[in-house]
Design a protein around this motif. Structure first.
Motif, PDB file in Angstrom:
ATOM      1  N   ARG A  44      -7.127 -17.519  -9.922  1.00 26.02           N
ATOM      2  CA  ARG A  44      -8.055 -16.612  -9.188  1.00 26.02           C
ATOM      3  C   ARG A  44      -7.623 -15.868  -8.251  1.00 26.02           C
ATOM      4  O   ARG A  44      -8.028 -14.682  -7.948  1.00 26.02           O
ATOM      5  CB  ARG A  44      -9.134 -17.598  -8.657  1.00 26.02           C
ATOM      6  CG  ARG A  44     -10.430 -16.805  -8.032  1.00 26.02           C
ATOM      7  CD  ARG A  44     -11.603 -17.816  -7.789  1.00 26.02           C
ATOM      8  NE  ARG A  44     -12.009 -18.473  -8.758  1.00 26.02           N
ATOM      9  CZ  ARG A  44     -12.519 -19.420  -9.111  1.00 26.02           C
ATOM     10  NH1 ARG A  44     -12.152 -20.498  -8.002  1.00 26.02           N
ATOM     11  NH2 ARG A  44     -13.059 -19.999 -10.044  1.00 26.02           N
ATOM     12  N   SER A  45      -6.779 -16.260  -7.218  1.00 25.70           N
ATOM     13  CA  SER A  45      -5.966 -15.744  -6.155  1.00 25.70           C
ATOM     14  C   SER A  45      -5.261 -14.413  -6.851  1.00 25.70           C
ATOM     15  O   SER A  45      -5.226 -13.487  -6.246  1.00 25.70           O
ATOM     16  CB  SER A  45      -5.256 -16.361  -5.266  1.00 25.70           C
ATOM     17  OG  SER A  45      -5.849 -17.287  -4.724  1.00 25.70           O
ATOM     18  N   VAL A  46      -4.366 -14.747  -7.998  1.00 28.16           N
ATOM     19  CA  VAL A  46      -3.694 -13.539  -8.641  1.00 28.16           C
ATOM     20  C   VAL A  46      -4.431 -12.478  -9.084  1.00 28.16           C
ATOM     21  O   VAL A  46      -4.341 -11.482  -8.856  1.00 28.16           O
ATOM     22  CB  VAL A  46      -2.635 -14.188  -9.457  1.00 28.16           C
ATOM     23  CG1 VAL A  46      -2.149 -13.036 -10.439  1.00 28.16           C
ATOM     24  CG2 VAL A  46      -1.685 -15.207  -8.992  1.00 28.16           C
ATOM     25  N   THR A  47      -5.409 -12.916  -9.906  1.00 28.44           N
ATOM     26  CA  THR A  47      -6.557 -12.065 -10.208  1.00 28.44           C
ATOM     27  C   THR A  47      -7.221 -11.186  -9.194  1.00 28.44           C
ATOM     28  O   THR A  47      -7.290 -10.070  -9.390  1.00 28.44           O
ATOM     29  CB  THR A  47      -7.483 -12.578 -11.119  1.00 28.44           C
ATOM     30  OG1 THR A  47      -8.192 -13.674 -10.490  1.00 28.44           O
ATOM     31  CG2 THR A  47      -6.612 -13.203 -12.679  1.00 28.44           C
ATOM     32  N   ASP A  48      -7.839 -11.870  -8.172  1.00 31.89           N
ATOM     33  CA  ASP A  48      -8.330 -11.031  -7.272  1.00 31.89           C
ATOM     34  C   ASP A  48      -7.378 -10.046  -6.382  1.00 31.89           C
ATOM     35  O   ASP A  48      -7.758  -9.071  -6.013  1.00 31.89           O
ATOM     36  CB  ASP A  48      -8.987 -12.205  -6.050  1.00 31.89           C
ATOM     37  CG  ASP A  48     -10.261 -12.853  -6.674  1.00 31.89           C
ATOM     38  OD1 ASP A  48     -10.761 -12.430  -7.656  1.00 31.89           O
ATOM     39  OD2 ASP A  48     -10.431 -13.847  -6.220  1.00 31.89           O
ATOM     40  N   ALA A  49      -6.174 -10.365  -6.112  1.00 35.74           N
ATOM     41  CA  ALA A  49      -5.321  -9.941  -5.337  1.00 35.74           C
ATOM     42  C   ALA A  49      -4.674  -8.723  -6.229  1.00 35.74           C
ATOM     43  O   ALA A  49      -4.465  -7.583  -5.942  1.00 35.74           O
ATOM     44  CB  ALA A  49      -4.104 -10.451  -4.885  1.00 35.74           C
ATOM     45  N   VAL A  50      -4.283  -8.756  -7.559  1.00 40.83           N
ATOM     46  CA  VAL A  50      -3.509  -7.733  -8.310  1.00 40.83           C
ATOM     47  C   VAL A  50      -4.350  -7.452  -9.474  1.00 40.83           C
ATOM     48  O   VAL A  50      -4.515  -6.058  -9.588  1.00 40.83           O
ATOM     49  CB  VAL A  50      -2.502  -8.521  -9.059  1.00 40.83           C
ATOM     50  CG1 VAL A  50      -1.578  -7.556  -9.886  1.00 40.83           C
ATOM     51  CG2 VAL A  50      -1.515  -9.261  -8.005  1.00 40.83           C
ATOM     52  N   ILE A  51      -4.917  -8.078 -10.125  1.00 38.85           N
ATOM     53  CA  ILE A  51      -5.695  -7.530 -11.529  1.00 38.85           C
ATOM     54  C   ILE A  51      -7.064  -6.721 -11.194  1.00 38.85           C
ATOM     55  O   ILE A  51      -7.197  -5.774 -11.582  1.00 38.85           O
ATOM     56  CB  ILE A  51      -5.945  -8.537 -12.666  1.00 38.85           C
ATOM     57  CG1 ILE A  51      -4.359  -9.009 -12.748  1.00 38.85           C
ATOM     58  CG2 ILE A  51      -6.543  -8.153 -13.663  1.00 38.85           C
ATOM     59  CD1 ILE A  51      -4.445 -10.253 -13.733  1.00 38.85           C
ATOM     60  N   ALA A  52      -7.843  -7.408 -10.257  1.00 38.23           N
ATOM     61  CA  ALA A  52      -9.011  -6.805 -10.014  1.00 38.23           C
ATOM     62  C   ALA A  52      -8.842  -5.221  -9.232  1.00 38.23           C
ATOM     63  O   ALA A  52      -9.733  -4.404  -9.726  1.00 38.23           O
ATOM     64  CB  ALA A  52      -9.908  -7.775  -8.923  1.00 38.23           C
ATOM     65  N   PRO A  53      -8.042  -5.164  -8.280  1.00 36.61           N
ATOM     66  CA  PRO A  53      -7.813  -3.532  -7.654  1.00 36.61           C
ATOM     67  C   PRO A  53      -7.093  -2.873  -8.826  1.00 36.61           C
ATOM     68  O   PRO A  53      -7.804  -1.733  -8.815  1.00 36.61           O
ATOM     69  CB  PRO A  53      -6.839  -4.021  -6.801  1.00 36.61           C
ATOM     70  CG  PRO A  53      -6.801  -5.432  -6.392  1.00 36.61           C
ATOM     71  CD  PRO A  53      -7.030  -6.232  -7.538  1.00 36.61           C
ATOM     72  N   LEU A  54      -6.566  -3.444  -9.752  1.00 34.89           N
ATOM     73  CA  LEU A  54      -5.803  -2.355 -10.721  1.00 34.89           C
ATOM     74  C   LEU A  54      -7.017  -2.128 -11.768  1.00 34.89           C
ATOM     75  O   LEU A  54      -7.093  -0.745 -11.951  1.00 34.89           O
ATOM     76  CB  LEU A  54      -4.637  -3.122 -11.396  1.00 34.89           C
ATOM     77  CG  LEU A  54      -4.005  -2.430 -12.621  1.00 34.89           C
ATOM     78  CD1 LEU A  54      -3.298  -1.040 -12.264  1.00 34.89           C
ATOM     79  CD2 LEU A  54      -3.160  -3.517 -13.430  1.00 34.89           C
ATOM     80  N   CYS A  55      -7.855  -2.925 -12.238  1.00 32.18           N
ATOM     81  CA  CYS A  55      -8.828  -2.524 -12.931  1.00 32.18           C
ATOM     82  C   CYS A  55      -9.951  -1.676 -12.270  1.00 32.18           C
ATOM     83  O   CYS A  55     -10.475  -0.761 -13.100  1.00 32.18           O
ATOM     84  CB  CYS A  55      -9.583  -3.925 -13.504  1.00 32.18           C
ATOM     85  SG  CYS A  55      -8.503  -4.829 -14.563  1.00 32.18           S
ATOM     86  N   THR A  56      -9.996  -1.896 -11.069  1.00 29.89           N
ATOM     87  CA  THR A  56     -11.246  -0.913 -10.272  1.00 29.89           C
ATOM     88  C   THR A  56     -10.493   0.615 -10.209  1.00 29.89           C
ATOM     89  O   THR A  56     -11.316   1.466 -10.410  1.00 29.89           O
ATOM     90  CB  THR A  56     -11.278  -1.554  -8.966  1.00 29.89           C
ATOM     91  OG1 THR A  56     -11.643  -2.864  -9.023  1.00 29.89           O
ATOM     92  CG2 THR A  56     -12.395  -0.750  -8.068  1.00 29.89           C
ATOM     93  N   SER A  57      -8.954   0.439  -9.994  1.00 30.22           N
ATOM     94  CA  SER A  57      -8.665   1.858  -9.811  1.00 30.22           C
ATOM     95  C   SER A  57      -8.593   2.565 -11.249  1.00 30.22           C
ATOM     96  O   SER A  57      -8.970   4.013 -11.221  1.00 30.22           O
ATOM     97  CB  SER A  57      -7.205   1.852  -9.553  1.00 30.22           C
ATOM     98  OG  SER A  57      -6.961   1.208  -8.162  1.00 30.22           O
ATOM     99  N   VAL A  58      -8.439   2.155 -12.267  1.00 35.80           N
ATOM    100  CA  VAL A  58      -8.463   2.640 -13.666  1.00 35.80           C
ATOM    101  C   VAL A  58      -9.783   2.863 -13.838  1.00 35.80           C
ATOM    102  O   VAL A  58     -10.089   4.072 -14.550  1.00 35.80           O
ATOM    103  CB  VAL A  58      -7.784   1.515 -14.760  1.00 35.80           C
ATOM    104  CG1 VAL A  58      -8.116   2.020 -15.993  1.00 35.80           C
ATOM    105  CG2 VAL A  58      -6.494   1.402 -14.698  1.00 35.80           C
TER     106      VAL A  58
END
Length: 162
Positions: A134-148
């Motif tokens: 959950r920490s990895v997805t909140d820190a890396v994947i969620a911002p990446l998906c928001t930017s895309v």
């Protein structure tokens, strides 16, 4: 457990005068065999294998063979079923039972000593892994998906019919 003995006292009833087309093999002394055999299939695993001659070969009312042919084929069916089964079990029962014992012992050992400890370990470690994931997805994947998502939100398509 011990060695089992089997007494095969079988007689084939073939009386021409009182012949019925449903004659079968009878035990010579039914009271003698009533309680002597233990039930070898108490859970009825092979209840579909209980078949008689009439289940396999049946003549409709419009076509009947000679009575002697019917009696002989019935006798040969029952005798060959009995003899071939006994013959095959003499040669196959012990090796197949041995192989099945090895397979089930191996599967039981693997299940008890490898699979279940691994599953229990995974279930025990899973809450920690879930927190890290959950920490990895909140820190890396969620911002990446928001930017895309922001990049593609500015794209607009217009279709024109010419």
């Amino acid at each position: 457990m011990g060695l089992e003995t089997e007494k095969a006292e079988v007689q084939l009833v073939m009386d021409d005068d009182s012949y019925s087309r449903h004659s079968c093999v009878y035990n010579a002394d039914p009271e003698k065999f009533a309680d002597s055999d233990p039930d070898r299939d108490p859970n009825r695993l092979n209840s579909n294998l209980k078949m008689s001659f009439e289940d396999v070969i049946a003549e409709p009312e419009s076509t009947h063979s000679f009575d002697k042919v019917w009696i002989c084929s019935h006798a040969l069916f029952e005798i060959s079923k009995y003899v071939i089964y006994k013959f095959l079990t003499v040669f196959l029962a012990i090796p197949l039972a041995f192989a099945a014992g090895i397979i089930f012992a191996t599967l039981s050992c693997l299940h008890i000593w490898i699979i279940m400890p691994f599953v229990k370990t995974c279930l025990m470690v899973l809450p920690s892994v879930q927190t890290i994931w959950r920490s990895v997805t909140d820190a890396v994947i969620a911002p990446l998906c928001t930017s895309v998502g922001h990049i593609f939100s500015s794209v607009s398509l217009q279709l024109s019919h010419d």
